[in-house]
Motif scaffolding. Structure first.
Motif, PDB file in Angstrom:
ATOM      1  N   VAL A   1       5.742  18.215 -44.145  1.00 26.82           N
ATOM      2  CA  VAL A   1       6.178  18.306 -42.744  1.00 26.82           C
ATOM      3  C   VAL A   1       5.005  18.566 -41.789  1.00 26.82           C
ATOM      4  CG1 VAL A   1       7.866  19.275 -41.158  1.00 26.82           C
ATOM      5  CG2 VAL A   1       8.407  19.111 -43.593  1.00 26.82           C
ATOM      6  N   PRO A   2       4.114  19.518 -42.090  1.00 26.12           N
ATOM      7  CA  PRO A   2       2.949  19.636 -41.200  1.00 26.12           C
ATOM      8  C   PRO A   2       2.064  18.392 -41.210  1.00 26.12           C
ATOM      9  CG  PRO A   2       2.730  21.125 -43.085  1.00 26.12           C
ATOM     10  CD  PRO A   2       4.135  20.600 -43.093  1.00 26.12           C
ATOM     11  N   VAL A   3       1.993  17.698 -42.323  1.00 26.93           N
ATOM     12  CA  VAL A   3       1.177  16.472 -42.361  1.00 26.93           C
ATOM     13  C   VAL A   3       1.767  15.445 -41.386  1.00 26.93           C
ATOM     14  CG1 VAL A   3       0.290  14.614 -43.803  1.00 26.93           C
ATOM     15  CG2 VAL A   3       0.494  16.923 -44.756  1.00 26.93           C
ATOM     16  N   ALA A   4       3.067  15.282 -41.432  1.00 28.32           N
ATOM     17  CA  ALA A   4       3.722  14.352 -40.497  1.00 28.32           C
ATOM     18  C   ALA A   4       3.533  14.811 -39.057  1.00 28.32           C
ATOM     19  CB  ALA A   4       5.209  14.244 -40.829  1.00 28.32           C
ATOM     20  N   THR A   5       3.565  16.122 -38.855  1.00 25.57           N
ATOM     21  CA  THR A   5       3.363  16.678 -37.514  1.00 25.57           C
ATOM     22  C   THR A   5       1.957  16.326 -37.009  1.00 25.57           C
ATOM     23  OG1 THR A   5       4.888  18.460 -38.072  1.00 25.57           O
ATOM     24  CG2 THR A   5       3.444  18.827 -36.184  1.00 25.57           C
ATOM     25  N   GLY A   6       0.988  16.397 -37.895  1.00 21.10           N
ATOM     26  CA  GLY A   6      -0.377  16.010 -37.517  1.00 21.10           C
ATOM     27  C   GLY A   6      -0.491  14.530 -37.214  1.00 21.10           C
ATOM     28  N   MET A   7       0.278  13.727 -37.950  1.00 20.31           N
ATOM     29  CA  MET A   7       0.288  12.289 -37.663  1.00 20.31           C
ATOM     30  C   MET A   7       0.832  12.045 -36.254  1.00 20.31           C
ATOM     31  SD  MET A   7       1.705  10.866 -41.257  1.00 20.31           S
ATOM     32  CE  MET A   7       0.543  10.185 -42.447  1.00 20.31           C
ATOM     33  N   ALA A   8       1.903  12.756 -35.919  1.00 19.07           N
ATOM     34  CA  ALA A   8       2.479  12.601 -34.579  1.00 19.07           C
ATOM     35  C   ALA A   8       1.469  13.025 -33.516  1.00 19.07           C
ATOM     36  CB  ALA A   8       3.756  13.430 -34.468  1.00 19.07           C
ATOM     37  N   LEU A   9       0.713  14.067 -33.807  1.00 15.48           N
ATOM     38  CA  LEU A   9      -0.322  14.508 -32.871  1.00 15.48           C
ATOM     39  C   LEU A   9      -1.381  13.419 -32.695  1.00 15.48           C
ATOM     40  CD1 LEU A   9      -1.759  16.604 -31.103  1.00 15.48           C
ATOM     41  CD2 LEU A   9      -2.703  17.618 -33.193  1.00 15.48           C
ATOM     42  N   ALA A  10      -1.793  12.824 -33.808  1.00 13.03           N
ATOM     43  CA  ALA A  10      -2.811  11.772 -33.734  1.00 13.03           C
ATOM     44  C   ALA A  10      -2.313  10.584 -32.917  1.00 13.03           C
ATOM     45  CB  ALA A  10      -3.214  11.334 -35.139  1.00 13.03           C
ATOM     46  N   GLU A  11      -1.066  10.194 -33.139  1.00 21.52           N
ATOM     47  CA  GLU A  11      -0.524   9.049 -32.381  1.00 21.52           C
ATOM     48  C   GLU A  11      -0.434   9.385 -30.897  1.00 21.52           C
ATOM     49  OE1 GLU A  11      -0.374   6.249 -33.946  1.00 21.52           O
ATOM     50  OE2 GLU A  11      -0.707   7.244 -35.876  1.00 21.52           O
TER      51      GLU A  11
ATOM     52  N   LEU B   1      -5.362  11.273 -41.631  1.00 24.99           N
ATOM     53  CA  LEU B   1      -4.762  10.045 -42.168  1.00 24.99           C
ATOM     54  C   LEU B   1      -4.544   9.005 -41.077  1.00 24.99           C
ATOM     55  CD1 LEU B   1      -2.048  11.420 -44.652  1.00 24.99           C
ATOM     56  CD2 LEU B   1      -4.043  10.036 -45.253  1.00 24.99           C
ATOM     57  N   ARG B   2      -4.421   9.475 -39.840  1.00 25.06           N
ATOM     58  CA  ARG B   2      -4.140   8.569 -38.730  1.00 25.06           C
ATOM     59  C   ARG B   2      -5.342   8.423 -37.794  1.00 25.06           C
ATOM     60  NH1 ARG B   2      -0.696   5.065 -39.862  1.00 25.06           N
ATOM     61  NH2 ARG B   2      -0.571   4.644 -37.649  1.00 25.06           N
ATOM     62  N   GLY B   3      -6.551   8.581 -38.342  1.00 21.76           N
ATOM     63  CA  GLY B   3      -7.729   8.115 -37.607  1.00 21.76           C
ATOM     64  C   GLY B   3      -8.541   9.141 -36.855  1.00 21.76           C
ATOM     65  N   LEU B   4      -8.155  10.415 -36.876  1.00 15.52           N
ATOM     66  CA  LEU B   4      -8.969  11.428 -36.207  1.00 15.52           C
ATOM     67  C   LEU B   4      -9.826  12.173 -37.229  1.00 15.52           C
ATOM     68  CD1 LEU B   4      -6.368  12.806 -33.619  1.00 15.52           C
ATOM     69  CD2 LEU B   4      -8.034  10.970 -33.335  1.00 15.52           C
ATOM     70  N   ARG B   5     -10.727  13.029 -36.717  1.00 14.79           N
ATOM     71  CA  ARG B   5     -11.592  13.812 -37.606  1.00 14.79           C
ATOM     72  C   ARG B   5     -11.466  15.282 -37.240  1.00 14.79           C
ATOM     73  NH1 ARG B   5     -14.563   9.616 -40.097  1.00 14.79           N
ATOM     74  NH2 ARG B   5     -15.654  11.057 -41.469  1.00 14.79           N
ATOM     75  N   PRO B   6     -10.429  15.918 -37.736  1.00 15.42           N
ATOM     76  CA  PRO B   6     -10.172  17.312 -37.370  1.00 15.42           C
ATOM     77  C   PRO B   6     -11.092  18.290 -38.100  1.00 15.42           C
ATOM     78  CG  PRO B   6      -8.488  16.527 -38.875  1.00 15.42           C
ATOM     79  CD  PRO B   6      -9.362  15.347 -38.557  1.00 15.42           C
ATOM     80  N   VAL B   7     -11.439  19.350 -37.376  1.00 17.02           N
ATOM     81  CA  VAL B   7     -12.190  20.469 -37.946  1.00 17.02           C
ATOM     82  C   VAL B   7     -11.346  21.722 -37.718  1.00 17.02           C
ATOM     83  CG1 VAL B   7     -14.317  21.823 -37.874  1.00 17.02           C
ATOM     84  CG2 VAL B   7     -14.384  19.360 -37.393  1.00 17.02           C
ATOM     85  N   VAL B   8     -10.973  22.356 -38.806  1.00 21.17           N
ATOM     86  CA  VAL B   8     -10.084  23.520 -38.727  1.00 21.17           C
ATOM     87  C   VAL B   8     -10.895  24.780 -38.958  1.00 21.17           C
ATOM     88  CG1 VAL B   8      -8.132  24.702 -39.824  1.00 21.17           C
ATOM     89  CG2 VAL B   8      -8.125  22.208 -39.614  1.00 21.17           C
TER      90      VAL B   8
END
Lengths: 300, 330
Positions: A113-123, B70-77
């Motif tokens: 779920v957080p992975v999908a949330t990050g995908m939504a953020l990227a989009e 996975l969707r093209g960004l380069r995050p740093v946590v």
């Protein structure tokens, strides 16, 4: 009429694919485990009839129905499940771990779920206009990462749709023993709007999905779609403590019967023969494909 | 000389300036606070849209970073304390490190998780640990640690440029340390050799032939140098030091080169002794060289205590290293 036929055919494709899969275990062509979507087909068929091809999807351990409704090729899925080099991910992932185009799945409850949330953020950051869908179940409601993600998705107004398929059982644990309080209240507490349906009618589901998908695409923030449904087969293979009477009783909600009533006998027969041909081709072709070799895959 | 903190901060600024895909996530990283250890200072002022302060949700933050990658960004946590890596273990082990492999190399997961580890500041049992050993040997995950000799800015830039996930372990006591210069200070008597690659290892060779090799990483290089000085001054024993930046996957070639000369290995780390970094280094070295002698210096197998007297007794000291070295050459 055309879209009624298409919805029926999608559901039938999922049903026959999963049935073939379960039967192939007994022939020894499949090893490991799988989680059949039988009974829940209307959810995937309804939802993916209103999404865009480029939308991003994160699915879970029970992902075959989502994948096929997304438009995934049965042959590539069959090859993956049979551990062939031509499979979706070359035999590395198997049933629960697949990826094709913008479709992803992983076998970890909650963690997806957080992975999908990050995908939504990227989009959203990249302003692609794509929405993200993530599929969870009633069992996922026990995982803390889900609630961390709901909080973040709401705070950041992400374009994500949380689809909760409540099939009333987390593996063998009935929902009464696994979920306290309200399902919709969990989303509402974060200010995430809820659409909730207790139905296996694909047209009802399609209509609810259409509203939620529009809401998410409008950019207002996340939304949730709770679908109470029935899983006809075991959680995976043979782990089903439900009584025979219960298994018969829930068959009255078979989405193929419910929606099939809207089709003519000829249309149903046509769908059967078209689906049978696709599935047979998928499994026969996959069965002739080579097994992957580790040496060709390892990168240092 | 700039400090390790200065260099890490500079690397983050440079990465955000030069690559708009780079995004920061973490707890309390916004200015004026700028993060618990100030590594992210100034970033939110310059790049307000790409520096995201998060709720206290470590698992979700790293999960979000995985999805972004996975969707093209380069995050740093930033994970505020290394002790909290237990909360992100599922994301690192079952998501970050898995996706590329299990999706058959069709995706990349360029995530960096930076976190301060280590004790000696009196923070007690849950804010002083060195837990990186829990993530060594996880296929698909790199574990990297800066030190005061190599440039931490280059190391962090390499991690951000890496297409695979990196757990970047910063020892708290390194932040205030000025960078070292080969040929100066206590490095004056050492010849420094550096391997190539994104995460270099350094071999420090003394003027005379060495009787043992100390393998270490991160802050413990400071202790190893102090021990080497003591061994030379008090006992006339020359040592070689091999300093690693990349902890996992294990690439021990420079260590093996040194051990051919000394045939005695002393590993130094701040994590607890059992099943630690040194255990794997020693096992690989012994498998490669018959007759190799080995000692390990690490923390006692206890939680790190709060009181200084207890913390000092639990964590490895310069004297512990000297004693182990003497036992090794005796």
């Amino acid at each position: 009429m055309d879209h009624n036929f298409a919805l029926y055919k999608t559901m039938l494709l999922i049903r026959r694919f999963e049935e073939r899969l379960l039967s192939e275990f007994s022939t020894g062509k499949l090893v490991g485990t799988t989680h059949a979507y039988i009974g829940q087909e209307a959810d995937a068929a309804g939802i993916f009839s209103v999404t865009e091809p480029e939308d991003v999807v994160f699915s879970n351990h029970r992902c075959h129905g989502h994948f096929l409704a997304y438009g995934g090729e049965p042959y590539r899925l069959a090859a993956e499940l049979m551990g062939r080099a031509t499979g979706l991910v070359g035999g590395r992932g198997g049933s629960q771990h697949i990826h094709w185009r913008n479709f992803y799945s992983n076998g970890i409850q909650g963690g997806i779920v957080p992975v999908a949330t990050g995908m939504a953020l990227a989009e959203k950051v990249r302003a692609t206009g794509k929405i993200t869908l993530v599929f969870i179940g009633d069992g996922t409601l026990g995982e803390g990462a889900l609630y961390e993600s709901l909080n973040i998705a709401a705070l950041w107004k992400l374009h994500i749709l949380f689809v909760l398929e409540d099939n009333r059982h987390a593996q063998t644990t009935p929902v009464e023993k696994g979920v306290a309080g309200s399902m919709s209240g969990r989303f509402a507490a974060f200010g995430i709007p809820v659409w909730e349906r207790d139905t296996t009618d694909v047209l009802d589901i399609r209509s609810a999905a259409d509203e939620t998908v529009r809401a998410v695409r409008s950019g207002a923030g996340p939304a949730s779609l709770i679908l109470h449904t029935y899983r006809f087969s075991a959680h995976s293979k043979g782990d089903d403590p439900r009584s025979p009477e219960e298994l018969v009783r829930i068959r009255q909600f078979d989405p193929l019967t419910v929606h099939g009533a809207r089709l003519t006998a000829e249309e149903c027969t046509k769908a059967e023969s078209e689906v049978d041909a696709v599935i047979n081709d998928a499994f026969v072709r996959a069965d002739a494909d080579p097994f992957p070799v580790l040496g060709n895959q390892v990168r240092r | 000389m700039p400090t390790v903190l200065d260099r890490l901060n500079l690397a983050l600024h440079y990465a955000m300036e030069t690559d708009e895909r780079v995004t920061m996530l973490g707890e309390d990283i916004l200015d004026p606070y700028g993060g618990a250890f100030k590594v992210t200072r100034g970033l939110s002022t310059k790049f307000p849209k790409r520096v995201l302060t998060t709720p206290i949700s470590e698992a979700a933050i790293v999960g979000v970073a995985n999805g972004m990658a996975l969707r093209g960004l380069r995050p740093v946590v930033e994970i505020m304390f290394g002790d909290f890596v237990t909360l992100i273990a599922d994301q690192l082990v079952n998501h970050s490190s898995k996706f590329r492999w299990m999706y058959n190399d069709q995706v990349r997961v360029p995530v960096v998780v930076r976190t301060p580890m280590g004790g000696r500041r009196g923070y007690g049992p849950t804010h002083s640990q060195s837990l990186e050993k829990l993530f060594l040997g996880v296929p698909g995950l790199k574990v990297v640690a800066p030190n005061a000799l190599g440039d931490p800015a280059e190391l962090l830039a390499a991690a951000i440029a890496d297409d695979d996930p990196v757990l970047f372990v910063e020892h708290k006591l390194l932040y205030a340390r000025p960078l070292l210069e080969p040929g100066k200070g206590d490095l004056i008597d050492f010849q420094v050799e550096q391997t190539g690659g994104a995460y270099p290892a350094f071999t420090l060779r003394p003027a005379d032939s060495a009787r043992l090799t100390i393998a270490c990483y991160g802050y413990n290089f400071e202790l190893a140098r102090a021990a080497a000085l003591d061994l030379l001054m008090e006992h006339e024993i020359f040592v070689e030091i091999v300093l690693f930046s990349q902890l996992s996957p294990f690439d021990l070639a420079p260590l093996f080169s040194s051990l051919v000369r000394t045939r005695k290995l002393l590993t130094v780390e701040e994590g607890t002794l059992s099943l630690g970094w040194g255990a794997e280094v020693a096992a690989r070295a012994v498998e490669r060289m018959d007759g190799l002698r080995v000692r390990r210096v690490a923390a006692l197998d206890l939680p790190v205590a709060n009181a200084k007297s207890l913390e000092d007794a639990i964590l490895p000291s310069v004297q512990d290293i000297v004693n182990a070295a003497l036992s090794l050459v005796s």
